[in-house]
Scaffold this active site. Structure first.
Site, short mmCIF file in Angstrom:
data_model
loop_
_atom_site.label_atom_id
_atom_site.label_comp_id
_atom_site.label_asym_id
_atom_site.label_seq_id
_atom_site.Cartn_x
_atom_site.Cartn_y
_atom_site.Cartn_z
N GLU A 194 2.71 40.97 69.35
CA GLU A 194 3.14 40.24 68.17
C GLU A 194 3.53 41.26 67.08
OE1 GLU A 194 0.63 36.81 67.94
OE2 GLU A 194 1.87 35.93 66.37
N GLU A 211 -9.39 38.19 63.16
CA GLU A 211 -8.47 37.06 63.03
C GLU A 211 -9.22 35.74 62.90
OE1 GLU A 211 -5.96 36.56 66.45
OE2 GLU A 211 -4.53 35.34 65.33
C1 BGC Z 1 -0.27 35.17 64.01
C2 BGC Z 1 -0.59 34.82 62.60
C3 BGC Z 1 0.30 33.78 62.10
C4 BGC Z 1 0.20 32.62 63.02
C5 BGC Z 1 0.97 31.44 62.61
C6 BGC Z 1 -0.32 33.95 64.86
O1 BGC Z 1 -0.01 34.19 66.16
O2 BGC Z 1 -1.05 36.18 64.48
O3 BGC Z 1 -1.54 35.41 61.93
O4 BGC Z 1 0.24 33.51 60.77
O5 BGC Z 1 0.45 32.92 64.35
O6 BGC Z 1 0.07 30.50 62.46
#
Ligand code: BGC
Length: 921
Positions: free
Chosen positions: A495, A767
């Site tokens: 990502e 996270e």
């Molecule tokens: C990311 C985020 C992002 C989200 C959207 C995730 O996969 O890591 O932090 O804001 O997707 O909801």
């Protein structure tokens, strides 16, 4: 002999005259810390009216600048002789010392200008002229680009990563060089070399921008590197341009051909100049980098190294002529952001043999960068390095949360002497390094290299609780790890992109911790460019997905909130001007979607309060905040900000228009989501935090809603918020007078809480609240150990716990609000911030029965101090009762003492501060 110890009348008179003079001349006023566009002596910028900032240096209290004078010349000599000035501001009666725009003769491409400043203070004293500082323009006119884009001709097309490309060219000079600059960029990432040495210490150049719309070039001063016989060359790797990007397993979003553009301008002492450019006389080849991908890592075969390839007289007979690539040069822009650099090296603290027999090195800190290894072995021996953030429950190397990112560096030895390897075009997010042989380095042959955008640390927060201090450390590490040219969500899995929501919620905290002015300025340009014609803001910036996910609430609002943060933190009005159309576009987009009822709930999918705590107990399931409530709350918030911003920019029509719109949205919110009794339809912490902090509750119901909010926090005994609610949670509790609950949340050590990860040994922000469960289980997949969003609590630590806040009416710390909120059992807290004016400090401690509070207010700024739970008679300044001006400027308001102060350092104390000592127990 009689000694004459007395004074004759004349000398006495002389002294009487001299003494006051000498006292005055002790009080010194000066200027220092000159910066241009937030940088010290920047070169290669393309800001046509660059802004100057300086610091007033004064050793007296209440020091203020009342006027300044700037002069600018084309050389240091001209500046000192006042010859041919490009600009002289004259004496300007103003206290502005931050972001004063150049207004002189327009500068030409590649021109350097020297500037200096002097100031007058409020005692009518003028400072010396500062020493000269400079800035230098980059390539301003398209016509000045003489270089052509070049590429490797006939490269086989591939669906997977291809090797990095090498480019080279030799040239000679015959005359004496007076200065040399090289302007470089690439499609893909480049590293440039001249005569065997890497040019500059920047990494991941040219940076990540919306490549189809703008590509940055960098400027380097290479005067000392040019010789008579020269070789210049570059390696170009896939990077964000052609590498894998996003979770779809796709690559080459921006193009499938790499490219290089180099223009080296050499000025000779005889006044002539010469320009060396990329063209089809350059040669290209593959080399030792067999694969370089940000997610997957680098494969390097040292047997294929071409010794001396960037030195003169290298035999490049086997290299092929480079081809000219037809690619726009109109989209080239100077890079005015923050370069990525290697900033720290970390040695392993432990060597581990895991239960499944893996050899793992532990750096003790989750970092971003790579491992440098030193190895000795036979030609063809291979070392494989893998990277992970954690070990699993059993103590084995865990990479399932990296998803498809292979994060593997493979090095093949050339054999012989000790070899050193560092990758070039990849980075990993990791704490643990697994090494697979046959050749395995020892711990002292491995070094973790930390890389990130080279932000200066501006903020420090410490307090008496080591766990909270560790939390603060984790927040700052999370920022270093995720500010890699763009604000990423995470640095380890497939990502690592610029999610707008994450960036938005963390921006205020980011602005406390590090100097992020130019970092966000750069990113916001891409945000505006990637915005859709209808104002919709994509979820990620730069947006290689072409708005695939649509613009959603709290994410798209980054368009308004991040510039507002930069304005508040640095007093930067220009960013509001530059982003104004973008902000307006986003608000208009919401308005159009909301339609006549002003509710933004039109069949739209939103992330909502992403990753909020969900209880599995039915009674406590109420932690889901309806997404349309969030959307309308944010619609109101961004519209309110836009109205304020319009007013700041003098656009009264828009200010009124958006004020009205915001009022209508507020009315709609109340009608749809608030009962007449002050209860929100989503009865959650996030809903109350949003509604209370965005001022969406009518005055007469505030008390009731606040009570519901507090009751919910008490009912759970913990937070239930996600990405949207968490940043507002403690500050809203403080705002309703419930510091006690805010501290309860802060101090909690069990899941879910901020300190739970700390008790589990976290070194960055996770996270999820339960990224790692108490029993050590780690959910596979989307589960990063390095997401900064929940670190947004940092703002409250600075502003409330330590008590140092920006005054939005006087942004950039021109006036600072000091208001500590002691509590939660803490016995001290200290926030320090290096503003553009100098150091601002707010530090309190409880010593026995006394509350002691120290504030520092830099020269040319003022502050308002709120001494909590104090009376005028009780407060001492430097041990004595308040007197004179200070007493006049002080008043009692709601059990607090408020004092307006000029610059200086002040230590207040109030003995027997029982009320405070109580709350801190
Ligand atoms: C990311 C985020 C992002 C989200 C959207 C995730 O996969 O890591 O932090 O804001 O997707 O909801």
């Amino acid at each position: 002999m009689k000694k004459n110890v007395g004074l004759d009348f004349k000398s006495f008179l002389f002294l009487i005259i001299l003494i006051p003079f000498s006292i005055v001349s002790f009080a010194k006023t000066g200027v220092g810390k000159l910066v241009c566009e937030y940088h010290t002596n920047p070169i290669g910028i393309d800001v046509l009216k660059p802004r100057f900032s300086w610091q007033m240096i004064a050793d007296t209290q209440n020091a203020k600048q009342v006027a300044y004078e700037i002069r600018v010349a084309s050389s240091a000599e001209n500046l000192s002789k006042k010859n041919n000035l490009l600009w002289t501001s004259g004496k300007v009666e103003s206290d502005q010392s931050v972001n004063v725009a150049y207004q002189g003769t327009p500068l030409k491409s590649m021109q350097r200008a020297y500037w200096q400043v002097r100031i007058w203070d409020n005692k009518n004293k003028v400072s010396e002229w500062s020493g000269p500082a400079y800035w230098e323009m980059g390539i301003l006119e398209k016509d000045n680009w003489k270089a052509s884009w070049i590429t490797m001709k006939d490269e086989a097309k591939s669906t997977t990563s291809l090797p990095a490309q090498y480019y080279r060219k030799e040239f000679s000079t015959t005359k004496k060089v007076s200065s040399a600059r090289v302007y470089v960029t690439s499609l893909g990432l480049y590293q440039l070399f001249l005569n065997g040495k890497k040019v500059g210490d920047q990494l991941f150049t040219p940076g990540f921008t919306s490549y189809k719309k703008r590509i940055q070039y960098q400027t380097y001063n290479v005067t000392s590197m040019v010789q008579q016989k020269n070789a210049i060359g570059a390696m170009v790797g896939d990077g964000w341009y052609r590498g894998y990007l996003g979770w779809d397993g796709l690559r080459a979003y921006y193009g499938d051909q790499l490219g290089l553009l180099v223009q080296l301008r050499i000025n000779y002492t005889d006044g002539t100049s010469e320009t060396i450019v990329t063209d089809d006389n350059w040669k290209t080849s593959y080399g030792a980098i067999l694969k370089a991908d940000i997610y997957n890592g680098e494969k390097y075969d040292a047997r294929l190294e071409m010794d001396g390839w960037v030195k003169a007289n290298f035999n490049d007979a086997k290299w092929k002529p480079a081809g000219i690539l037809n690619h726009s040069k109109d989209i080239l822009v100077a890079s005015n952001g923050l370069p990525v650099k290697a900033t720290q090296e970390i040695k392993p603290i432990k060597t581990i043999k895991t239960p499944s027999g893996e050899l793992v090195f532990d750096l003790g800190q989750n970092i971003v960068g790579w491992a440098r290894i030193k190895v000795k072995g036979k030609k063809g021996d291979v070392v494989t390095l893998k990277f992970a953030e954690v070990l699993d429950k059993e103590g084995n190397f865990f990479t399932k949360n990296l998803r498809a990112a292979e994060a593997t560096d493979i090095y093949t030895l050339k054999g012989g002497a000790e070899e050193v390897f560092e990758p070039h075009f990849t980075f990993h997010g990791f704490r643990f390094i697994k090494v697979e042989g046959p050749i395995v380095p020892t711990a002292d042959q491995i070094t973790g290299i930390v890389i990130h955008s080279d932000m200066k640390q501006t903020g420090t927060f410490t307090c008496s609780d080591p766990l909270i201090n560790q939390l603060q450390k984790n927040i700052q590490w999370g920022q270093r790890d995720n500010f890699l040219d763009i604000p990423t969500d995470c640095p380890q899995r497939d990502e690592r992109v610029g999610w707008t929501g994450d960036a938005q919620v963390f921006s205020m905290t980011a602005g406390f911790n590090f100097d992020v002015a130019s970092f966000y300025t750069k990113w916001l340009k891409d945000l505006a460019l990637d915005q859709q014609p209808n104002g919709e803001v994509p979820n990620i910036i730069p947006d290689m997905w072409n708005n695939k996910l649509g613009g959603v609430t709290a994410w798209g609002d980054a368009a308004v909130i991040v510039p507002w943060t930069v304005y508040k933190t640095y007093g930067d009005k220009r960013i509001l001007e530059q982003q104004y159309a973008s902000m307006k576009g986003w608000v208009e987009y919401m308005a159009k979607n909301a339609g006549d009822d002003y509710l933004w709930n039109q069949n739209r999918w939103h992330w909502g309060d992403w990753l909020a705590f969900h209880s599995d107990k039915p009674d406590y399931a109420g932690a889901v905040t309806e997404k349309d409530l969030i959307a309308t709350a944010y619609f109101n918030y961004s519209t309110t900000l836009l109205s304020k911003i319009a007013a700041i920019l003098g656009n009264t029509a828009d200010a009124t228009k958006y004020e009205k719109l915001a009022e209508n949205v507020k009315k709609a919110f109340i009608k749809e989501y608030l009962t007449p009794n002050g209860r929100l339809v989503s009865h959650t912490q996030t809903a109350y935090a949003l509604a209370l902090s965005f001022d969406l509750i009518p005055k007469d119901l505030r008390q009731k809603s606040a009570q519901y909010f507090a009751d919910d926090v008490k009912k759970f005994g913990h937070l239930t918020t996600g990405f949207v609610g968490t940043p507002l949670l403690c500050s809203t509790l403080s705002a309703i007078g419930r510091d006690d609950l805010a501290f309860m949340l802060l101090n909690r050590k069990q899941y879910p809480s901020w300190l739970y990860p700390v008790t589990q040994g976290a070194t960055t922000i996770w996270e999820r609240w339960d990224t790692q469960k108490p029993d050590g289980t780690i959910i596979d997949g989307m589960n990063s150990f390095n997401h900064y969003a929940y670190g947004a609590i940092g703002e409250w630590l600075y502003t409330h716990v330590a008590g140092l806040s920006i005054d939005p009416q006087n942004p950039g710390y021109k006036h600072t609000l000091f208001h500590p909120h002691p509590g939660g059992g803490l016995t001290n807290a200290n926030a320090e911030f290096i503003s553009l004016y100098g150091l601002v400090q707010s530090a309190w401690e409880i010593k026995g029965n006394d509350f002691i509070y120290k504030v520092s207010i830099p020269a040319n700024t003022t502050g308002t101090v709120t001494l909590p739970k104090a009376t005028l008679n009780q407060v001492l300044l430097n041990g004595s009762a308040l007197k004179g001006v200070l007493k006049k400027n002080a008043k009692e308001v709601d059990n607090n003492v408020l004092i307006v102060l000029g610059s200086g350092t002040y230590v207040f104390s109030y003995p027997g501060a029982k009320n405070i000592i109580e709350v801190s127990k």
